[in-house]
Scaffold this motif. Structure first.
Motif, short mmCIF file in Angstrom:
data_model
loop_
_atom_site.label_atom_id
_atom_site.label_comp_id
_atom_site.label_asym_id
_atom_site.label_seq_id
_atom_site.Cartn_x
_atom_site.Cartn_y
_atom_site.Cartn_z
N ASP A 357 -6.49 -6.85 -12.00
CA ASP A 357 -7.04 -6.16 -10.85
C ASP A 357 -6.17 -4.99 -10.44
N GLN A 358 -4.82 -5.12 -10.63
CA GLN A 358 -3.92 -4.02 -10.31
C GLN A 358 -4.14 -2.83 -11.26
N ILE A 359 -4.37 -3.15 -12.53
CA ILE A 359 -4.64 -2.05 -13.49
C ILE A 359 -5.91 -1.31 -13.10
N LEU A 360 -6.99 -2.06 -12.78
CA LEU A 360 -8.25 -1.39 -12.43
C LEU A 360 -8.13 -0.62 -11.13
N GLY A 361 -7.43 -1.18 -10.11
CA GLY A 361 -7.26 -0.46 -8.86
C GLY A 361 -6.45 0.80 -9.04
N ALA A 362 -5.36 0.73 -9.83
CA ALA A 362 -4.56 1.92 -10.07
C ALA A 362 -5.35 2.95 -10.87
N LEU A 363 -6.17 2.49 -11.83
CA LEU A 363 -6.98 3.42 -12.63
C LEU A 363 -8.00 4.13 -11.75
N ASP A 364 -8.57 3.41 -10.78
CA ASP A 364 -9.53 4.04 -9.87
C ASP A 364 -8.86 5.13 -9.05
N ARG A 365 -7.69 4.83 -8.49
CA ARG A 365 -7.01 5.83 -7.66
C ARG A 365 -6.57 7.04 -8.48
N ARG A 366 -6.03 6.81 -9.66
CA ARG A 366 -5.54 7.92 -10.46
C ARG A 366 -6.69 8.79 -10.98
N LEU A 367 -7.82 8.16 -11.31
CA LEU A 367 -8.97 8.96 -11.74
C LEU A 367 -9.48 9.85 -10.61
N ARG A 368 -9.58 9.32 -9.43
CA ARG A 368 -10.06 10.12 -8.30
C ARG A 368 -9.11 11.28 -8.03
N ARG A 439 -11.32 -4.85 -3.29
CA ARG A 439 -10.64 -5.95 -3.97
C ARG A 439 -11.45 -6.40 -5.18
N ILE A 440 -10.78 -6.48 -6.31
CA ILE A 440 -11.42 -6.92 -7.55
C ILE A 440 -10.86 -8.30 -7.90
N PRO A 441 -11.71 -9.32 -7.94
CA PRO A 441 -11.20 -10.68 -8.21
C PRO A 441 -10.73 -10.81 -9.65
#
Length: 541
Positions: A357-368, A439-441
């Protein structure tokens, strides 16, 4: 085209030497050809009629003369007739009353003249002479001879009259035929041919004139053929001019076409080179050994390059597997995969192997941030609204567990008990028009012996085909995976590709298609217990 038109025109109209009237009229030619035949036929008919009439009348006169002579000879045949002239003279004189009578005489048995009446015929003139013996009735003895001459002048007069009538009829018929032929030929033949010749001369000068003749005779059919010829020549002339214009335009575009072909070749070479680069950033499944018993990767972009990205890495006793489906396909999607690969590498370099979930959250922020979607929307065409669907699996070799988190993608488990699915959140990463996924479970799954795991992009299940032209879907995918669960992963993916091609039939693919399949190298826990946490037991439809 001009030479062809001249050849056709010359063949049809015969190339008249001048535009004036012809030297000989068609009607006059026809009249000269038909007049002798008509006159001969009329003369033969009238002569035949006159000859038949004359011969019939002559035979009738001969029969009448014979009957009258027979009657007269019988009347004067008495035993004493020669002793008394008054006995036979009245009988012979009675023949004078016949209009054909000319001369009669009575001879004795020595052929001596006893009596004559009338005018003897001249030698060589046509006459009918009938001679009968006078037989004495009782003794049956020849007592004399009776000769009667009938004139044929009336017959000859009638014959001459018939000949004159025939000659007059020939002259009258000739005049009527001449007038009729001239009128009919001029109206029915000469005038239509004249109109056709004038139209042909106009066509020679590209004045596309047609004829309006009734098509109920040969000249009408010739006029219709002429009209078709004119239409063909006109179309051919228009086509020639159009061809010349097209040739000029084509000549002007030849150089541009060469430039376009050169540019296209350069672009395709660049795209093919970009494919080699994109294939170069894809992982080698061998990096997961010896933690994995089997790993297989299916990567088939819709175009030369695509928007699907996969990453595999083994670090600190953990195996990281990431699958991303970027916006679009082709070159735009390929550029998005480069952005995802760059940002993922930055995340792993900073944090090592964080939780999924941390990888996906960080990827979302960095892409934006990288696509400038974290700034206010300028409202222009250049504003980015791109993103990805992604899933991350981290296999812990020490515990034999898989931690999964997905944003728009799911994890499918194929095991001894069947096929099950672990579903991620129904949100994507990035996209200016969408809020952050929040939040991504994280789902933890204890790996059991014989289990294999599959991640795929929606291009795998979105094939349209079948009898009703429907999507292949997740249910058919689950059934297909269950059918081929006994195969090695590479053969399983090959069987999957064949099944999708058969389902699609003549339909074209619509999206990039990527699937990752892996089977961890682990003995697994004892049988029993619930190995799946926060997962569904059936695939999504």
């Amino acid at each position: 085209m001009t030479e062809k038109r001249e050849t056709l025109t010359g063949a049809v109209i015969g190339r008249p030497p001048a535009a004036g009237a012809p030297k000989r009229s068609l009607a006059a030619k026809l009249f000269r050809r038909t007049l002798p035949v008509v006159m001969l036929i009329v003369l033969l008919i009238q002569g035949s009629i006159a000859w038949i009439t004359w011969t019939d009348q002559r035979r009738a006169l001969e029969r009448r003369a014979g009957v009258l002579t027979d009657l007269t000879a019988a009347a004067i045949a008495t035993p004493l007739w020669y002793l008394d002239r008054t006995v036979f003279e009245p009988q012979v004189e009675a023949l004078v009353s016949d209009r054909g009578f000319r001369y009669a005489r009575v001879l004795n048995d020595n052929d001596e003249m006893l009596f004559e009446t009338g005018t003897p015929p001249e030698a060589g003139r046509g006459a009918i002479t009938v001679s009968r013996e006078i037989i004495e009735p009782q003794g049956h003895i020849k007592a004399g001879t009776l000769e009667v001459v009938f004139a044929t002048d009336e017959l000859n007069r009638i014959a001459i009259l018939q000949v004159a009538t025939a000659a007059f009829a020939v002259l009258l018929l000739t005049g009527a035929l001449s007038i009729t032929v001239q009128f009919a030929m001029r109206r029915l033949v000469v005038q239509p041919l004249g109109r056709m010749l004038r139209a042909m001369r106009q066509v020679e000068h590209k004045s596309w004139t047609t004829l309006d003749e009734p098509a109920d005779d040969e000249l009408g059919q010739a006029a219709a053929a002429f009209n078709r010829m004119v239409a063909g020549l006109r179309a051919g002339d228009d086509a020639r001019r159009l061809l010349e214009a097209l040739q000029d335009a084509q000549a002007a575009l030849v150089e541009k076409n060469v430039e376009l072909e050169t540019a296209n070749h350069q672009v395709m070479e660049s795209i093919r080179y970009a494919r080699r680069i994109q294939e170069g950033i894809l992982p080698d499944p061998a990096v997961l050994a010896p933690a994995m018993a089997d790993v297989a990767l299916l990567w088939e972009p819709l175009d030369v390059v695509g928007g699907d990205y996969c990453w595999m890495e083994r670090r600190d006793g953990k195996c990281l597997i990431l699958l991303a489906d970027c916006t679009g396909h082709g070159v735009p999607g390929a550029f998005m995969t480069l952005v995802v690969a760059s940002e993922l590498q930055a995340i792993l370099d900073v944090a090592g192997v964080p939780e999924p979930d941390q990888i996906l959250g960080a990827l979302d922020r960095r892409l934006r941030m990288r696509l400038r979607q974290d700034r206010p929307d300028p409202g222009g065409r250049d504003a980015s609204d791109d993103g990805v669907d992604a899933a991350v699996c981290i296999y812990d070799e020490a515990t034999g567990t898989i931690a999964f988190a997905g944003a728009g993608l799911s994890l499918t488990v194929v095991g001894p008990d069947g096929v099950s699915s672990i579903t991620g959140v129904r949100r994507s990463l990035g996209y200016r028009s969408l809020p952050p996924p929040g939040r991504i479970p994280v789902h933890l799954h204890q790996v059991r012996p014989g289990e294999s795991f599959h991640l795929w992009t929606d291009g795998v299940t979105d094939h349209v085909g079948g009898p009703s032209r429907r999507l292949f879907g997740r249910r058919r995918m689950a059934a297909l995976l269950a059918t081929h669960a006994h195969l090695p992963l590479a053969e399983r993916l090959q069987a999957l590709t064949v099944a999708l091609d058969e389902w699609r039939g003549t339909e074209a693919r619509r999206d990039d298609m990527t699937m990752v399949a892996f089977r961890p190298q682990t003995a697994g826990p004892p049988a029993g217990g619930d190995p799946v946490t926060n997962s569904s037991n059936a695939p999504n439809p």
